[in-house]
Structure formats: structure tokens, C-alpha cells
Design a protein around this motif. Sequence first.
Motif, PDB file in Angstrom:
ATOM      1  N   ASN B 428       0.819  -1.204   0.000  1.00  9.51           N
ATOM      2  CA  ASN B 428       0.000   0.000   0.000  1.00  9.51           C
ATOM      3  C   ASN B 428       0.864   1.270   0.000  1.00  9.51           C
ATOM      4  O   ASN B 428       0.655   2.195   0.762  1.00  9.51           O
ATOM      5  CB  ASN B 428      -0.945  -0.015   1.204  1.00  9.51           C
ATOM      6  N   LYS B 429       1.894   1.221  -0.843  1.00 10.45           N
ATOM      7  CA  LYS B 429       2.791   2.378  -0.940  1.00 10.45           C
ATOM      8  C   LYS B 429       3.042   2.666  -2.407  1.00 10.45           C
ATOM      9  O   LYS B 429       2.944   1.760  -3.239  1.00 10.45           O
ATOM     10  CB  LYS B 429       4.138   2.047  -0.270  1.00 10.45           C
ATOM     11  N   PRO B 430       3.367   3.915  -2.742  1.00 11.82           N
ATOM     12  CA  PRO B 430       3.669   4.217  -4.145  1.00 11.82           C
ATOM     13  C   PRO B 430       5.034   3.659  -4.535  1.00 11.82           C
ATOM     14  O   PRO B 430       5.866   3.327  -3.696  1.00 11.82           O
ATOM     15  CB  PRO B 430       3.659   5.743  -4.187  1.00 11.82           C
ATOM     16  N   TRP B 431       5.236   3.540  -5.820  1.00 11.00           N
ATOM     17  CA  TRP B 431       6.485   3.011  -6.361  1.00 11.00           C
ATOM     18  C   TRP B 431       7.521   4.129  -6.390  1.00 11.00           C
ATOM     19  O   TRP B 431       7.214   5.251  -6.755  1.00 11.00           O
ATOM     20  CB  TRP B 431       6.234   2.490  -7.776  1.00 11.00           C
ATOM     21  N   TYR B 432       8.754   3.858  -5.994  1.00  9.23           N
ATOM     22  CA  TYR B 432       9.827   4.846  -6.096  1.00  9.23           C
ATOM     23  C   TYR B 432      10.682   4.524  -7.297  1.00  9.23           C
ATOM     24  O   TYR B 432      10.991   3.352  -7.538  1.00  9.23           O
ATOM     25  CB  TYR B 432      10.676   4.852  -4.828  1.00  9.23           C
ATOM     26  N   GLN B 433      11.050   5.556  -8.039  1.00  9.06           N
ATOM     27  CA  GLN B 433      11.865   5.361  -9.246  1.00  9.06           C
ATOM     28  C   GLN B 433      13.134   4.574  -8.959  1.00  9.06           C
ATOM     29  O   GLN B 433      13.558   3.749  -9.748  1.00  9.06           O
ATOM     30  CB  GLN B 433      12.234   6.723  -9.848  1.00  9.06           C
ATOM     31  N   GLY B 434      13.715   4.817  -7.795  1.00  7.71           N
ATOM     32  CA  GLY B 434      14.949   4.124  -7.448  1.00  7.71           C
ATOM     33  C   GLY B 434      14.775   2.613  -7.468  1.00  7.71           C
ATOM     34  O   GLY B 434      15.686   1.864  -7.815  1.00  7.71           O
ATOM     35  N   GLU B 435      13.579   2.170  -7.123  1.00  8.90           N
ATOM     36  CA  GLU B 435      13.336   0.734  -7.106  1.00  8.90           C
ATOM     37  C   GLU B 435      13.388   0.164  -8.509  1.00  8.90           C
ATOM     38  O   GLU B 435      13.740  -0.998  -8.703  1.00  8.90           O
ATOM     39  CB  GLU B 435      11.962   0.446  -6.495  1.00  8.90           C
TER      40      GLU B 435
END
Lengths: 392, 631
Positions: B428-435
Motif C-alpha cells: 500500500n505504498k507508491p512506487w519509487y523510481q529508485g526501485e
Amino acid sequence: MPEKTAKKNQGAFDKVILVAVLGLIGMGLVMVYSASSAMAVKIYGSDTYFFKRQLFFALTGLVFLFSVRYIPYRVYQVLAYPILGLSVLLLGLLLVPGIGVNVGGATRWMRVGPINIQPAEIMRLAIIIYMAYSLTKKGEKMKDFSVGIVPHLFLMGLIGGLFYFQPDFGSFAMLVFVIGIMLFAGGAHIGHLGGLVALAGLVGFKLLMSEGYRRNRIAAFLNPWENQMGDGYQITHSLMAFGTGGYSGVGVGNGYQKLFYLPEPHTDFIFSVLGEEMGLIGVGIVVGLFALLVWRGLAIAQRAPAGFARLLAFGITTSIGLQACLNMAVTTNLLPTKGLALPFISYGGSSLLINMISIGILENIAYAHPASPGARAPFFGRLVFWKRRAVA
Amino acid sequence: MYDITSREVWTEWCRQRVTYAMLLIAVAFGVLGLRLVYLQVFQGERLHQLSENNAIRLESLDPTRGRIMDSRGEILADNRPRFDICLIPRDAKPRDAILPLLASLLEMDQAEIEKKIGKAASFKPVLIKGDVGRDVLGIVEARRYELPGVVVRVKPQRHFPGQGTTAHIVGYLSEISLDELRSGSYPNRKPGDFIGKYGVEKEFESYLAGRHGGRQVEADARGRTVRIMDTVPPKPGANVFLTLDMRLQKKAEALLDGRPGAIVAVEADTGRILAMVSSPTYDPNLFVDGMTQKQWNELIRDPDHPLENKAIHGGYAPGSTFKMITAMAGLEEGKIDSHTEYNCSGRLKFGDRYFRCWRHWGHGTLEVTEAIAQSCDVFFYKVGLEVGVDKIAEYARGCGLGQVTGLGLGNESPGVVPDKAWKRRVYNKPWYQGETLSVAIGQGANLTTPLQMALFAAAIGNGGSLYSPIMVDRVESPEGDVIQTFSPAVRRKLPASKANLELIRDGMWGAVNGSRGTARGICSESLAISGKTGTAQVVGRKDRDKFLNELTDKIKYQDHAWFIAYAPREDCKIAVAVFIKHGGHGTACAPLARDIIKEYLDGKNPPGAKDASAPAETPENLDETDLQDRE
């Protein structure tokens, strides 16, 4: 009944009977496979040997059932004598050496191409047709001993002679039952019938005691557990099968007892295999379907016009119902062991075909004489007490 | 009686009599019904007992269980005779003399034997000691006359001659549980029977089990069999032939040498599994013969989880073996082409963080083929950013990841293909570009199974067909008639054009055969292997170095090592995935894959005398790897 109303209701099957019959045949196919597969492998190397044959007869029987339904039943009234004559001839042919097939000391089948015909089964239907014809013809004269009883007694003697030589006591006893109950329904004098029953009892007793194997069977019937190694063999295992089945059975295909019935568990004792594998639930369904069949069949007889139609419907229904009762009574040791198949369920082509043709005839009677619209289904109490008062 | 004078009265009379007949039949049915209830309900238990204890008894005859064999008929599971020493209390007289002798012969305590006899029915054999060896059996047999009432019962017992080699595929049997008995799925079974609990033994139970038979025996008053009246022989179970090749299977087991990991080898153009080894393994015979509490505890508490089939159960980050998928996504989405060049300086700054390449001094300028061959992280970071995580996930799924392969061995893990929706759903969290950068090089939340990677490698090798894995070749009746066969099925085509797939193939070729390839150590002209190394970090790089320096329990923080390969380059025959948990760098796995491929291809086309090539196969003679480092 006005012609118009009758027409309106025509063309309808008695679906309840049809469902009951199909249900019984379906359960029969399952049980024939389950009961016969081990033996079929042993003898024929294919577990589906008996199943496939039974399936073939069931499908052929369906074609017959649906065809016969469209043949007006009055045809049989005209052809009663030829049909009877043909059946007697077939039964007689068994006695000609080379035609009958001897199985286990009895000559009950004749080989026609790849199939075996059992004339006793054909005879049963022929007798029903003949009795319906004869009783209708005699009508109110049935009360006379010379008219109502003597000719039929004579017929019984003739057929009895033919059965005596096969020998096939079970089928003959079945025919005597059918003739007797049809005489009763056809208006024979109660006193005459009573005397006849007493006489039949005497003759039956004499016959039973004359043959060693029958005597032993009676002993086995009265005391199965003490004769377990001998004649009580089948019946004790049958009882154990029912007991093992309990409420819900051990599951189709898992029965033990069927492996050891001698000689064949898929014919006369299929009901006990069913009892072991499907338990009280399966057995209850079978008894229920037969009861449904008899109830609807007799309802057809009740609403059909008096005479041939009623007696024919009555004869067909009671013969199937009685045979079912007798077979089930034998497997539960209510009656001594006797070679009788369970209609629609036991393996056997002749029996299955004749029974399905009989149902076809019954359906035709239902179709020709539909229940009047809005009429209540016959109710036992109402018919017995109310109608009787009306007549008295 | 009524006076019948007219037709009408006769008619009515008939009608009434039909009704009487109805009543009569109703009564008959009623009596029958009551009789049946009486027999089946009230007498049921007694009659059932009678059928078991009667003078005429039915005994169940158990069928022999079908055998399991590899593709060339080597036996993986069969049956051996098991000897039980039993005692019939009634016949064991005088007991004072027999029990001490029996106790000494069986090396048991006399009290223990007496406890077992207890109050058991006098004519039924009581099990005193199960599964005795032939030596004990010989002693007991020799002194039989001094031991009246002692009988030896022989039963077939499942036996796995290969012990652990195929344990994770063949599986094991054990005693049926009460729940299983009640479930109705095992209709012919009774308490004490053994059923397949895992692996092929479980999945093919219905074929292997056979059908029970029976024997009708007459017993005397003492319960002893006097006469066998009739026997219906049991029907033996069918034999199951696996697609496995035991040569490869044993080779793979030897190569892993107990290190936790897995090797999967598949036939490239059918999906047939040639070898599937999960290490460490366990001895399935323990489940049949019985094991002590201690042995069981050792099995389940082993940190390397021997019971787990690492080839299909575990999900592991694929590391750089994932880069082909990132490359495919970039090529197919038009973000890069065969000439697109990126410069690798050893790290990529993203946000306020540096993402490093494994070669911290950098690769210089590369295009996609070389990036795969040299496994440049920075190149794929950049491709990943161009394509985006959702597209990468789409291609990963197109390559068969994130879903079960349909091997049909139970408990297969689908793995994880992370994307934005996945993260939203699970965390339930947004995606981070770093991932996205981590995912692009097979790190992060990516989880795959060695089987998935082997099939993926096979698909690249055979030109793009992703096959369903086949583990069972055929089922044969005991007489040798084929009952069922399993034919290859293409699950899907890889989502790549022919030209783009060829670029990826060039990259994998370069990884082994190129001068700067990460797996150039296993380069072999005759084998023509293409492959890809993978090194999946278990913990962050900084932490790992710290742990490795400071902690005694180093191994837990070592990277996972991967190598996937197929060969030969053209007309591909075999694909292999080698995975070693905490194996360090992917290059550690490459020689193992090479040896499997060599074993297989040599077996296909024997190069003259087979023995000549044998000495070269031992791991010690291999190119420099960090095999020794582990010790």
C-alpha cells in the motif's frame, strides 16, 4: 370424457415414470460395472465386458421404449393369442437339444447370434397381455369357476410344465404370482382364489421338498448362519454386505462382498452389492424409485377405462413391482433364495428389454387416457373408503 | 361378496381391486424398507463385525505399488520385502520360555514385549518388532521350533534405491492420516496404509496405487486359516517413467555437493526435465521406514531446509540473469536498438544516491550485446529508467516469470514480478523510481525459481518458445502397455521479435565466448554454450562487506549465485539453470552448468571412447572459480 379434452392432453409422457425408470437404469449401469468388473477381468480380461453389454441393451431398450409408446395398446388385445403362442413356442424350443444353452444345470437361455435370449422374460409380458385380454372378454362371468378360473389354471399348468423341464422355479413362481393377482383384479371369486392359493401352497410345498437343492435353500433361509458354508453362503454374505454398508455405504467400487458371491454378483444379488456400496441412502433411493413407478403405474390403471387397458397397465406395473419386491426380499432374507433379477438394475438383456418395452406400453396407455385436467392424483384413502361405499 | 350382475358393477369392482393391490404393494415396500433399516442401521455394526470375525473371513490383499523410473528405466522407487516379527498370544505357550528367548533374539526388553501383547485378541498376530534385518530374521527362523506362536509377516515396503538423488521429484510415502481417510479421496485405503505424500508419489497416486484384491479364507475356532476359498488377485499399480536422465541427475547432485541450491536442466525444444536437483537433500526412505523424533527435528530445523525443493518452491532474486528481460523490454519498446550506446563509469547517480556497477571502475561505452556479455549494471539502470517498471514487469511475465510453470509437483512458487500495482497491493505504498533501477538488474522484490529460469533459458535457446515443463514421460501398465503419455506444449512465445531475440542471444553468446564475457572461463568450442551469470545480493553491498568482515556467520550474507545457459548455440538441445544459495558470484555456477551440458551432449553424440573425457570432469580441474573460497 369428451373427445376434445382427451385430445388436448394427449402427447404427454408420464414423466415421473420415465424419470424413475431412467434413474433405476442409471444406478443399474453403475452397479453392474462395479459388481461385475472384477469377475469380468477374470473371465473376459476386460473390466467393462458386462457393463458395455448392459449399456448396449439399455440404449436399445430406450429406442424400444420410445417406439412402443406410439403403438396403440389395443393392438395387443388383437394379437394376444399370437403373442402367447410365440412365447410358448420359444419356451418350448429351449427343450430342443442344441438350441438351449445349459448354464449351471439349467437351460434358460437360447443363443441367437451374439446374444442370449431368455424366453421366460418374454413369456411374462405375453401372459400379462393374454390375461388382460382374457379377463376383459369374460368380464362379469369371471365369478364362475369354470369360466374365471379353469382356463387360466390350464394355461398355468402348460407353462408350468415347460418351466419344470428347464428348470426355472423362480420365473414360474413369478408367473403364478402375476396370474393370481390379475385374476384377483379381474374379478375372480374370492372364494375360488382363496382355494387356489391354498392349493398352490400345497403344490409349492411339495415342489420345494421334492428337490434336494430347494429343501436346502429353505433350511438356509430359516437358519442362514448355521448353513454358512453351504446354502447359507450367499445369503449370509448378502446380509453382511447390507450391514457393512450402513447409512452411506463404503462407496461405489469399494465393496468387498461382491468379490465372492457365487457365481455372479451382478445379477440376482446386485441389490446387496448396492447396499454395501451405497448404503441405506442408495437402497432407499432404489426402493423409492420402484415405489414411485408402481404408484404412477397403478394411477394410470385406475384412470384407464375398465377392461383391457386397465388390466394391462395393472399387470405390467404389478409384475415389475412384485419382481422388485421379491428380489429385494430375497437379498434381505425375507424370502428364501430364488433366481430372480431386480428389474432395470440386474445385468441381463432380455429382462431389461422386456421391462422397457412394458414401460413403453404403459406410457402409451397413459398417453391414450390422460388424467382429466384438474383431477386430483389418486389418493389411497379416498379411493378405498369412499369408492367402496359408493358401490356398496 | 357383491353380486356381479352387470358389466358396470364388474368395472367398479376391478377398480377397487386395483386399489387393494396398491395397498398390498405399499405394505410390501413398507416391510422391505423397515427390513433394510433394521439390517443397515440396527444390525449394521453386528453384521459388519461378523463379516470381519466370521469363520469365513475376507482378507484384503494389497496391490504392489507401481515403480517409478527415469527415462532410461533406472529404478527410482520400487518395493522391497519387509519382515515383521509377530506373535499370536494364544499359540505362544509356554510363554515363560518363549518371551525371554524372543527378547534376547530381538534385543528387546521382555517387559516391552509383554506390554505390546497386553490384552490383544488371542488369535490375532501382534506386531513385536517391525522391519527386522535379514540377520535377525535368520536367527528367528533357525529357532522356530523353540518359538511356537511366533510368525514372520512379509509385506512389500517402498524403497528408494537412489536415496536422496531424486527425493524432491519422486517424493515419498507415509502412513495415511485420519483426515485423509475421512476426506474420501482415498476410497480403498484403511488405517496403516501408505500413500504418496509428496512429489510424483503423491501426484500419480491413483496410477501407482493399483487396486486391492481380496481373499476369502475359512478360519478355525482359533482364528487360524484352514482353507483359502477364493482369491481375487490385486491389480498391481502402473509404472511411471519420468523424463529425468539419471546420469545428469547424479552429475548435478555431485556438482552441488551438498551446498544449498538447485540445478534444473531441461530439453530445450520440449520442456522435458532432464535433471532437477535440490540440495541439500534427504533420504525419502526415512519417511517409509520410520524415523526418530531426533531425525525429524534435524530435518525440519536444518537451516538449509533439505525438505524444500529449491528448484520450484523457493523464490530467489534472479540477479543479472534478469537483464535479458530488461534488454528485451528496451528493444521491443523501441527505447534502445542494437547500436544504442551508454557509458558506464562504474556508477550512476540517481536522485541523491549512487547506484553502483559491479565493476566499480566502469565498463566504458557499451551497446546492448556487450552489456549483456559483460553484465554492465549501469547500462541496464538506464534502460530500466527509459522503459519503466510496469513495462519490465509486462515482459517478465511474458517470459514466464511471476507465475507457476505448471510442473504439477505441488506447492510450486510463482515468484514475484514487482510493478506499481503490486507494490500498492502488497505494501500500500507508491512506487519509487529508485526501485526501478534495482528491478532492472534483477534485484529488489524480483523473485524467481530455478525452474522458471531454466525454461526461460530454453526459450531463448530454441528461438522463442516457452514450454510447459514435463516431468513424467509416460505411465505404463504392469504389462508394459502405455496408459498415458505427456507431450510437449508451448505455453507462449517470448515477447520479442526474431531480430531482437538474436541480439540477446548474441549477448549470452558473448558472456561465455567473448573476450570480456563474465563467464568466459567455461568457454568451449565444442560445446558452444551461451549463458548468463547472475549475482543476487542478499543484503546491501555496504552491509554485506561489513557483515562479511565482522560476523562469524558469514555465509548468510553472501550473495546468491546464478548461471543460466543453453547449448549448442544453433539447434539448441539443452538449457540449464544453476542456482547456489549464498554461492557468491555467478561465475561460481558457470562450471557446473558447463559440466551438465557436456555430460548431456557427450551422451547424445559420444565422442569416441567415453572414458577418455572422464578425468576432465572433476570439479577440481576446473578453471579458476571461487569454489575453493567457500571452504
